[in-house]
Design a protein around this motif. Structure first.
Motif, short mmCIF file in Angstrom:
data_model
loop_
_atom_site.label_atom_id
_atom_site.label_comp_id
_atom_site.label_asym_id
_atom_site.label_seq_id
_atom_site.Cartn_x
_atom_site.Cartn_y
_atom_site.Cartn_z
N GLU A 1 51.68 37.01 45.52
CA GLU A 1 52.93 37.73 45.73
C GLU A 1 52.98 38.21 47.17
OE1 GLU A 1 55.56 39.44 43.37
OE2 GLU A 1 55.24 37.33 42.92
N LYS A 2 54.20 38.28 47.68
CA LYS A 2 54.41 38.78 49.04
C LYS A 2 53.78 40.17 49.20
CE LYS A 2 58.42 39.28 52.06
NZ LYS A 2 59.91 39.24 52.06
N THR A 3 53.80 40.96 48.14
CA THR A 3 53.32 42.34 48.24
C THR A 3 51.83 42.47 47.92
OG1 THR A 3 54.21 42.59 46.03
CG2 THR A 3 55.46 43.59 47.82
N ASN B 1 59.23 32.04 52.62
CA ASN B 1 59.01 33.19 51.75
C ASN B 1 57.79 32.98 50.84
OD1 ASN B 1 59.81 35.80 51.26
ND2 ASN B 1 61.01 35.25 49.45
N HIS C 1 54.07 38.73 37.20
CA HIS C 1 55.29 38.94 37.98
C HIS C 1 56.50 38.19 37.43
CE1 HIS C 1 52.72 40.88 40.85
NE2 HIS C 1 51.97 39.81 40.95
N ASP D 1 59.61 40.02 43.59
CA ASP D 1 59.43 40.93 44.74
C ASP D 1 59.71 42.39 44.36
OD1 ASP D 1 58.94 38.68 46.24
OD2 ASP D 1 61.03 38.47 46.87
N ILE E 1 57.86 45.22 43.98
CA ILE E 1 57.33 46.34 44.75
C ILE E 1 58.06 46.47 46.08
CG2 ILE E 1 55.26 47.30 45.82
CD1 ILE E 1 55.36 47.37 42.72
N GLU E 2 58.29 45.31 46.70
CA GLU E 2 59.00 45.30 47.98
C GLU E 2 60.38 45.94 47.82
OE1 GLU E 2 59.83 41.41 49.27
OE2 GLU E 2 60.16 41.99 51.35
N LEU F 1 57.03 49.56 54.12
CA LEU F 1 56.15 48.68 53.35
C LEU F 1 54.75 48.71 53.89
CD1 LEU F 1 58.18 45.51 52.50
CD2 LEU F 1 57.13 47.11 50.95
#
Lengths: 450, 189
Positions: A84-86, A100, B171, B176, B178-179, B189
């Motif tokens: 994940e990105k986060t 992305n 997920h 996305d 949390i973002e 962030l």
């Protein structure tokens, strides 16, 4: 007429020659470049991009993957490296910049557990997970050893410098693992990656499966061979590969292991496929009525690694049960008399070693009470350094040599040195008690097997 | 007689009466809340996000596979994942408890000071239910499933692992998340 014919032939030859010359000029050498890898089966568009780019940039990795079972099962770079990105470990390679999609070069057992949940659950319960990292991450005495002594702080190397960490990065961490630290781009820093089996990752996950099933082939054959264990279980402190190779089991492996069948399915890999066990057979594999386990503690009775050998309990497993399970392994090839004798020899060796250890502990306690020990500087204290060798080096060799039938290690590198180290400790003890002071020179010796 | 004059006081209601009315009201409220109409009304994503803390979660859900980003455009509602689907009583009780707790949290805590990422990691398995996932995902080994999923689902079905659906699929419900949440609550962030 003849002249005309000769002209014609000469002209034809000239044309043929020039054509051959032109062809030769165009392709003077054969094209030896590998075939471009184009995959059209079962992979997403993103996964295909990773594969095709890495086939050019890191062909060695792709070759491993291509010839392993992951590629056959359509598990690609993307499936294991995507995060994940986060995610605290999210980063991007050159090819991903501006997209992305985020990846991490670090893949922990948590990722593997998505397809292999049972194996990872067993693994996490074993000494190969959190416990393996403990000496390098949590143990104060070893932290001082790694940085202050081996990292040469005591002769002026500054703490937290690359040189100061080199011993840990090149040595300790490669087997035990370490706590991975990240830089601003979320890539690992301070040589904290890659690491061994007990590596702890920034997302809280623990454990590295690729220590035994090396990436990116993840070969079951490789993990079943003793060499998989041997990259860590060797040397002066636990020469398990050396012990194995001098045992009858190892002798057979060395003599005709090449002919054995290495790729049977888990649980179905049985005597007959091999005619002597490897490390994996006894400690992990499905054999007879036992099923495969990735908890390498499960079939062990004694703790042969630590200072005093006790029957395993708590986080180190269940030794009573372990003994029964290991006997079930032996039963596949040995009669009950043979097994009983062998297990009794181990019990006796443990008792003998523990006698030495108890004696050493008694001397140590007395010295401590009389203020004749360097409590804060054990690595500067001859008595304590010998005591370390007693359990960590020759004591382990004696016990593990006895457990796995390696007579040279049980004896010459084992009990023979145990008694010598013990006698030296007695001499230091006597000296300190008699003179009421700590001797001025170190009595340290190496008890390495060489 | 004078030691309890209010027992049949000027109001004319006895203690019994008052209890009766209170109980009656409570039963009425519970009955209305538990009625099909109220359950349906409070089961929509639009209702859930009336507490503003839910807005980023709805937004991230809308961008995910479970929020309709799939070829069929089919979307699962919040309650389809966040309530257990074992039996009706369990469903209703959990709905009541979760709903009440959400209202209390809405009043008492500050979402911009809350560590949503840590909360998701710690409690993911507490607020998603396997019975909910499996209400829709009936076949875990469908034809054409990837070998990795086949292995994992088989271990799950045979009870050889304690993992829950959301352990391996953390997920799927929110993209996305949390973002988006951090942005919504203006946290860097």
């Amino acid at each position: 007429m003849l002249k005309q014919m000769i002209k014609l032939v000469v002209a034809a030859m000239l044309i043929a020659l020039s054509a051959a010359a032109a062809y030769a000029a165009e392709a003077p050498f054969p094209n030896l470049a590998p075939k471009e890898l184009v995959v059209k089966r079962g992979f997403s568009e993103d996964a295909t991009k990773c594969i095709e780019c890495h086939a050019k940039k890191t062909p060695g990795i792709v070759e491993d993957w291509k010839t392993g079972k992951m590629a056959h099962a359509t598990v690609s770079c993307y499936d294991c490296h995507i995060v994940e990105k986060t995610s605290p470990m999210a980063s991007q390679c050159e090819g991903l910049k501006g997209t992305n999609t985020f990846i991490s070069p670090m893949v922990s057992s948590k990722t593997c557990s998505r397809c292999h949940p049972q194996e990872v659950e067993q693994f996490l319960k074993s000494g190969h997970a959190k416990l393996a990292g403990a000496p390098v991450i949590e143990n104060k005495k070893f932290l001082k050893l790694m940085y202050y002594y081996e990292g040469a702080q005591f002769i002026g190397v500054k703490a937290d410098t690359p040189q100061n960490m080199a011993s840990r990065a090149a040595g300790c961490q490669m087997c035990h693992g370490t706590q991975v630290e990240l830089g601003p781009d979320n890539k690992p820093i301070k040589n904290t990656w890659p690491g061994g089996v007990g590596t702890r990752y920034p997302d809280g996950s623990i454990g590295t499966c690729t220590v035994c099933h090396t990436r990116h082939k993840f070969s079951i054959e490789e993990a079943r061979k003793p060499e998989a264990c041997a990259s860590c279980h060797l040397g002066p402190d636990h020469p398990d590969i050396e012990i194995y190779l001098e045992s009858k089991h190892g002798q057979r492996y060395l003599t005709h292991g090449e002919e054995w069948r290495w790729d049977s399915a888990p649980d179905a890999w049985q005597p007959g496929d091999y005619d002597a066990p490897t490390c994996a057979v006894c400690h992990m594999s499905g054999i007879g009525e036992l099923s495969t386990t990735h908890n390498i503690n499960e079939r062990l009775k004694w703790d042969l690694m630590h200072k005093k050998s006790v029957i395993r309990s708590g986080e180190r497993g269940d030794g009573e049960k372990g003994d029964k399970l290991m006997r079930k392994v032996c039963a596949n090839c040995h009669g009950i008399t043979h097994t009983n004798v062998q297990r009794q020899t181990l019990d006796d060796a443990v008792e003998l070693y523990n006698t030495y250890w108890d004696g050493a502990t008694k001397m140590q306690k007395e010295l401590a009470e009389k203020n004749l020990l360097l409590i804060d500087e054990p690595w500067d204290d001859g008595f304590q350094e010998l005591m370390y060798y007693l359990w960590h080096h020759c004591g382990r060799r004696a016990r593990q040599g006895s457990a796995m039938n390696g007579p040279d290690y049980a004896h010459w590198h084992g009990f023979f040195q145990v008694f010598q180290v013990y006698k030296d400790m007695q001499k230091i003890y006597d000296y300190r008690i008699k003179n009421g002071k700590i001797e001025e020179l170190s009595h340290v010796m190496s008890t390495g097997p060489l | 007689m004078p030691d309890n004059p209010k027992l049949k006081g000027s109001g004319g209601f006895s203690r019994k009466w008052r209890w009766g009315v209170a109980t009656g009201l409570l039963v009425a409220i519970v009955t209305v809340l538990a009625s099909g109409f109220m359950i349906d009304t409070t089961n929509t994503d639009v209702f859930c996000q009336t507490c503003h803390e839910m807005k980023p979660f709805r937004a991230s859900w809308q961008k995910s596979v479970h929020g309709g980003e799939n070829p069929q455009g089919f979307a699962a509602q919040c309650v389809d994942c966040h309530l257990p689907h074992g039996n009706f009583l369990e469903y209703l009780t959990t709905k009541a408890i979760t709903g009440t707790s959400d209202v209390i949290h809405h009043i008492t805590f500050n979402p911009s000071e809350f560590d949503w990422a840590e909360n998701a990691e710690k409690n993911r398995l507490k607020f998603t239910y396997d019975s909910a996932c499996r209400h829709c995902h009936v076949k875990l080994e469908p034809r054409g499933v990837k070998p990795g999923a086949l292995l994992a689902h088989r271990a799950y079905l045979y009870g050889q692992t304690d993992k829950k659906c959301a352990s391996c699929h953390p997920h799927v419900g929110h993209k996305d998340m949390i973002e988006m949440t951090n942005k919504f609550f203006k946290k860097d962030l």
